[in-house]
Enzyme design. Structure first.
Site, PDB file in Angstrom:
ATOM      1  N   CYS A   1       0.836  -1.202   0.000  1.00  0.00           N
ATOM      2  CA  CYS A   1       0.000   0.000   0.000  1.00  0.00           C
ATOM      3  C   CYS A   1       0.871   1.254   0.000  1.00  0.00           C
ATOM      4  O   CYS A   1       1.794   1.387   0.814  1.00  0.00           O
ATOM      5  CB  CYS A   1      -0.923  -0.007   1.216  1.00  0.00           C
ATOM      6  SG  CYS A   1      -2.024   1.426   1.272  1.00  0.00           S
TER       7      CYS A   1
ATOM      8  N   CYS B   1      -0.172   3.351   3.580  1.00  0.00           N
ATOM      9  CA  CYS B   1       0.233   2.891   4.915  1.00  0.00           C
ATOM     10  C   CYS B   1       1.383   1.893   4.875  1.00  0.00           C
ATOM     11  O   CYS B   1       1.792   1.384   5.922  1.00  0.00           O
ATOM     12  CB  CYS B   1      -0.956   2.300   5.668  1.00  0.00           C
ATOM     13  SG  CYS B   1      -1.651   0.819   4.899  1.00  0.00           S
TER      14      CYS B   1
ATOM     15  N   CYS C   1      -6.340  -2.790   0.563  1.00  0.00           N
ATOM     16  CA  CYS C   1      -5.403  -2.786   1.684  1.00  0.00           C
ATOM     17  C   CYS C   1      -6.114  -3.192   2.967  1.00  0.00           C
ATOM     18  O   CYS C   1      -7.190  -2.667   3.292  1.00  0.00           O
ATOM     19  CB  CYS C   1      -4.779  -1.403   1.842  1.00  0.00           C
ATOM     20  SG  CYS C   1      -3.687  -1.269   3.273  1.00  0.00           S
TER      21      CYS C   1
ATOM     22  N   CYS D   1      -5.866   0.296   5.523  1.00  0.00           N
ATOM     23  CA  CYS D   1      -6.577   1.561   5.309  1.00  0.00           C
ATOM     24  C   CYS D   1      -7.653   1.475   4.235  1.00  0.00           C
ATOM     25  O   CYS D   1      -8.241   2.492   3.870  1.00  0.00           O
ATOM     26  CB  CYS D   1      -5.583   2.663   4.960  1.00  0.00           C
ATOM     27  SG  CYS D   1      -4.730   2.394   3.380  1.00  0.00           S
TER      28      CYS D   1
ATOM     29  N   CYS E   1       4.758 -14.339 -14.876  1.00  0.00           N
ATOM     30  CA  CYS E   1       5.499 -14.980 -15.968  1.00  0.00           C
ATOM     31  C   CYS E   1       5.047 -14.505 -17.348  1.00  0.00           C
ATOM     32  O   CYS E   1       5.865 -14.391 -18.265  1.00  0.00           O
ATOM     33  CB  CYS E   1       5.403 -16.500 -15.859  1.00  0.00           C
ATOM     34  SG  CYS E   1       3.728 -17.170 -15.846  1.00  0.00           S
TER      35      CYS E   1
ATOM     36  N   HIS F   1       2.103 -21.556 -17.590  1.00  0.00           N
ATOM     37  CA  HIS F   1       3.428 -20.939 -17.542  1.00  0.00           C
ATOM     38  C   HIS F   1       3.808 -20.557 -18.974  1.00  0.00           C
ATOM     39  O   HIS F   1       3.331 -21.163 -19.930  1.00  0.00           O
ATOM     40  CB  HIS F   1       4.473 -21.881 -16.940  1.00  0.00           C
ATOM     41  CG  HIS F   1       5.797 -21.202 -16.693  1.00  0.00           C
ATOM     42  ND1 HIS F   1       5.897 -20.002 -16.031  1.00  0.00           N
ATOM     43  CD2 HIS F   1       7.073 -21.552 -17.033  1.00  0.00           C
ATOM     44  CE1 HIS F   1       7.170 -19.644 -15.960  1.00  0.00           C
ATOM     45  NE2 HIS F   1       7.896 -20.562 -16.568  1.00  0.00           N
TER      46      HIS F   1
ATOM     47  N   ASP G   1      14.243 -18.944 -19.948  1.00  0.00           N
ATOM     48  CA  ASP G   1      13.211 -18.518 -19.001  1.00  0.00           C
ATOM     49  C   ASP G   1      13.707 -17.296 -18.235  1.00  0.00           C
ATOM     50  O   ASP G   1      14.554 -17.414 -17.344  1.00  0.00           O
ATOM     51  CB  ASP G   1      12.876 -19.645 -18.016  1.00  0.00           C
ATOM     52  CG  ASP G   1      11.614 -19.350 -17.212  1.00  0.00           C
ATOM     53  OD1 ASP G   1      11.368 -18.164 -16.908  1.00  0.00           O
ATOM     54  OD2 ASP G   1      10.874 -20.293 -16.887  1.00  0.00           O
TER      55      ASP G   1
END
Length: 602
Positions: A189, A192, A222, A225, A248, A275, A292
Site C-alpha cells: 500500500c 500505509c 489494503c 486503510c 510470468c 506458464h 526462461d
C-alpha cells in the site's frame, strides 16, 4: 457439453449449417410454465454430458416464436433431432427412455472428418489464436527502438560482430532479472506501506489500461486503510517497458521484445498448465534453446517436469512467422504425453497446421524452405535429446534442478511447483478457537475461493493444517472451478486439521460442550476416485458422509482431528478425480464456506 439455449431462427440455422455431418443435434422445445418440461430438464442436461459428439439445444417457445413457427411446434416438451442439416426424428412428451432410444438410433461417436474439432475442442483451441497477434508487436520497429533505449549498450553490435550468442544472451538474462524487471506478487500500500495479504479481485480496465493492452485488471484492497490498488495485466510489451513488473506472462512478453530488439530470433512458448517462457535460435549451433527470464536460466528444458515436478500438457511455440508444437522438448518420456486429454492429436496437428500457414502467409519462399528444414532438424534433435535423457536417467537429470524460485512460497506451493522441497509435508499445531464473550458458540472456517481461513494465519490452505502431503489447490480457469486435490502423479494425498477443544471450557467449570457441527462442502468423486474423511475425538472415530455434514453430540473437551485422504481415479487425470471443496470460482467479495467447524457450549 453444456446445453445451449437458442433464441432466434438464424442462430439455429447457423448451428445446423456449420455442424459436422456426423454430429447429432437435439433441440428441446420447452416453456417455463410446463411441468413436464421442468421434470425432463435435468435428464436432458445429463444426456448432454454423456453423448460428446452431439449438440444439445433448448428453445423457449414463449420467446423464440420464429423457430416455433418454422417447425410447427404445438405441444411441450417436443424434441427434434437433426443430422447433416436435416430433421431425422422427433419425440413428443417427457419420455426419457424414448429420447435416449432416439439418440442411440442416430448417434455417431466420431465426426465425419476425424480431424474436425468438436465444439469442446474448438473452445479449447481458441486460446492458441490470440498469441499470434502478440508476436507481431515484438517485430514492430518502433517498439524495438524503445526496447533498445533501455537495454545495456552495445548488445546488438556485439552480436553483429560475431560475439558468442550464449554469452550475450546470459548477460541479457542477468540484466533483465536482476536490474530491469520485477516480480509482482501482491502490492504494498502506497499510503500505509502494509503488504496486501488478500487475493486480487477482477476489476474493469480503465481506458488508459485498455490502451496498454490490459484485458483484465486485479484489484487489491489494503487490509490497513482500505485503499484500492490495481494491477493491470498489460499485454502491450512497450507498456511493460514502462511498468517493468508482472508475473510470468509479462516477463516472457517483455523479454521477447528485448530479444527481438537485440537481433536474436526468438519464440514465445505457451504451456497450457499456466506458464510461459521464451526460446532463442542460436545461428552458430543451428538449434532452438529454452530461455526462461523469470528463472534467469537457459538451455534447461526439463526444468519444469524434472525440477518443478510440473505435469506439462501442451507447449506451443510462437515465432513471428510460424507456430509449432514443442512439447517433446520439455518432457522426459514422450510416450507418456497426455496430449490426448483435451483434444485429439490429429485435431491439434490439423489446427496448428492451419494456424502456422496463416502466420507464414507473408513469408518468402526462401524463408518457408528455411523454416521447413529447421523443423525437420528440430524434430530430430528432440528425438536424440530424449534418447540421451533416458540414458542419463531421471534421478541424475534432477541433480542440478530445483523447484520454482519466482513468486511467494505459498503461491508456488499452491501451484505444486516447489519440486523436491522437504516442506511439502507440513506438521502444524492444533487450532484454538477465538473465544468471544457472551457467545454460545465458536466457529472456524476455510474459503477455497479466497484460499483463506477465518483466523490467522489466514492465507493459503496449508497455513492451518496439522499435516499436508501431496495436496494442491487447483484452479480451473477454463471451467471456472476451484478445489483441493492431490498433486499430479501422486497416488495418494492427505490433509488434516486438529482442533483443541479443551480451552473452550478450561476457564469455567460449569461450562460444557453441547455439540460440534462439521461441514465439508464440495466433496466430488469422478472415475473411481476415492475420498475418505474421518473425524476422531478421543478414542472415537466417525466417517463424515458424502453430504459433508456431521454432528457430534456431547463431545469430550479433547483434540478433534479431521483427516482427509484422496486417492483413486483413472488415467492421466486420476489426481483430479477426488476433489475436496469443489466450487465455482468466484471473484466477488462474499466469502464461501468450504469448511466450517462450529462448537456449541452450554
Amino acid at each position: 457439453m453444456p446445453v445451449r439455449e437458442v433464441s432466434r431462427l438464424p442462430e439455429l440455422n447457423e448451428i445446423l449449417e456449420k455442424s459436422d455431418s456426423n454430429r447429432l443435434i437435439i433441440v428441446d422445445f420447452f416453456a417455463n410454465w410446463c411441468g413436464p418440461c421442468r421434470m425432463i430438464s435435468p435428464a436432458f442436461e445429463r444426456l448432454s454430458m454423456e453423448f460428446g459428439n452431439a449438440t444439445f439445444l433448448k428453445v423457449n417457445t414463449d420467446l423464440a416464436r420464429d423457430i416455433v413457427m418454422r417447425y410447427s411446434i404445438s405441444a411441450m416438451p417436443t424434441f427434434l433431432f437433426f443430422k447433416n442439416k436435416q430433421q431425422v426424428d422427433s419425440v413428443r412428451g417427457a419420455n426419457e427412455s424414448a429420447i435416449i432410444s432416439t439418440i442411440r438410433k442416430h448417434y455417431s461417436s466420431t465426426p465425419a472428418n476425424p480431424n474436425a474439432a468438436s465444439d469442446e475442442e474448438k473452445k479449447f483451441l481458441e486460446r492458441f489464436v490470440g498469441y499470434t497477434e502478440l508476436r507481431k508487436m515484438h517485430t514492430d520497429e518502433v517498439f524495438k527502438a524503445l526496447a533498445r533505449s533501455v537495454m545495456p549498450d552495445g548488445i546488438s553490435d556485439r552480436l553483429e560482430n560475431g560475439e558468442d550468442e550464449k554469452k550475450v544472451l546470459q548477460e541479457l538474462l542477468d540484466w533483465f532479472k536482476n536490474d530491469f524487471f520485477t516480480w509482482f506478487d501482491r502490492p504494498t500500500c502506497l499510503k500505509c506501506t502494509l503488504k496486501c495479504t488478500t487475493e486480487g479481485l477482477n476489476g474493469t480496465p480503465t481506458k488508459e489500461e485498455k490502451e496498454g493492452g490490459a484485458g483484465r485488471v486485479e484489484v487489491f484492497i489494503c487490509n490497513g486503510c482500505n485503499s484500492e490498488m490495481r494491477f493491470p495485466r498489460y499485454n502491450d510489451p512497450s507498456k511493460l517497458l514502462q511498468t517493468r513488473t508482472g508475473r510470468c506472462g509479462e516477463w516472457a512478453n517483455c523479454f521477447g521484445l528485448i530479444l527481438s530488439a537485440a537481433g536474436l530470433e526468438n519464440r514465445f512458448v505457451l504451456d497450457t498448465t499456466d506458464h510461459v517462457w521464451n526460446e532463442v535460435y542460436l545461428k552458430k549451433e543451428q538449434r532452438w534453446i529454452h530461455v526462461d527470464p523469470c528463472e534467469n536460466t537457459m538451455d534447461r528444458p526439463l526444468l519444469y517436469t524434472r525440477g518443478w515436478k510440473k505435469q506439462l500438457k501442451y507447449c506451443i511455440a510462437y515465432g513471428h512467422d510460424h507456430v509449432t508444437d514443442v512439447t517433446w522438448r520439455y518432457v522426459f518420456d514422450s510416450k507418456k504425453l497426455v496430449t490426448q486429454e483435451r483434444v485429439r492429436q490429429g485435431v491439434l496437428e490439423n489446427f496448428l497446421g492451419k494456424l502456422n500457414a496463416r502466420q507464414m502467409a507473408g513469408a518468402t519462399e526462401e524463408r518457408k524452405r528455411e523454416l521447413a528444414v529447421r523443423r525437420v532438424c528440430e524434430l530430430m534433435g528432440m528425438m536424440v535429446q530424449e534418447a540421451k535423457n533416458q540414458r542419463i536417467g531421471w534421478e541424475k537429470l534432477g541433480e542440478d534442478m530445483g523447484g520454482r524460485t519466482t513468486g511467494s512460497k505459498e503461491w508456488r506451493r499452491a501451484r505444486g511447483e516447489l519440486g523436491d522441497n522437504p516442506e511439502a509435508q507440513v506438521l502444524g499445531k492444533p487450532i484454538e478457537f477465538r473465544i468471544q464473550n457472551d457467545a454460545n458458540h465458536v466457529e472456524f472456517s476455510y474459503d477455497v475461493n479466497r484460499d483463506s481461513y477465518s483466523q490467522t494465519p489466514e492465507k493459503g490452505f496449508v497455513a492451518q493444517t496439522f499435516e499436508c502431503n501431496n495436496i494442491q489447490r487447483k484452479v480451473e480457469n477454463d471451467w471456472k472451478m476451484v478445489y483441493l486435490c492431490r498433486e499430479d502423479g501422486k497416488k495418494e494425498g492427505n490433509i488434516s486439521w486438529h482442533f483443541n477443544l479443551a480451552p473452550l471450557v478450561a476457564t469455567d467449570s460449569k461450562k460444557t460442550i453441547e455439540k460440534v457441527e462439521i461441514r465439508m462442502a464440495g466433496i466430488r468423486k469422478f472415475e473411481n476416485g476415492n475420498i475418505l474423511i474421518i473425524a476422531c475425538l478421543g478414542d472415537t472415530c466417525m466417517r463424515i458422509p458424502a453430504s459433508g455434514n456431521l454432528t457430534i453430540e456431547d463431545p469430550k473437551p479433547e483434540v478433534l482431528k479431521i483427516t482427509v485422504t484422496l486417492s483413486g481415479g483413472e488415467r492421466n487425470q486420476a489426481f483430479q478425480h477426488a476433489q475436496l471443496f469443489r466450487t465455482e470460482k468466484d471473484d466477488v467479495a462474499e466469502a464461501t464456506e468450504s469448511m466450517v467447524v462450529r462448537v456449541y457450549m452450554k
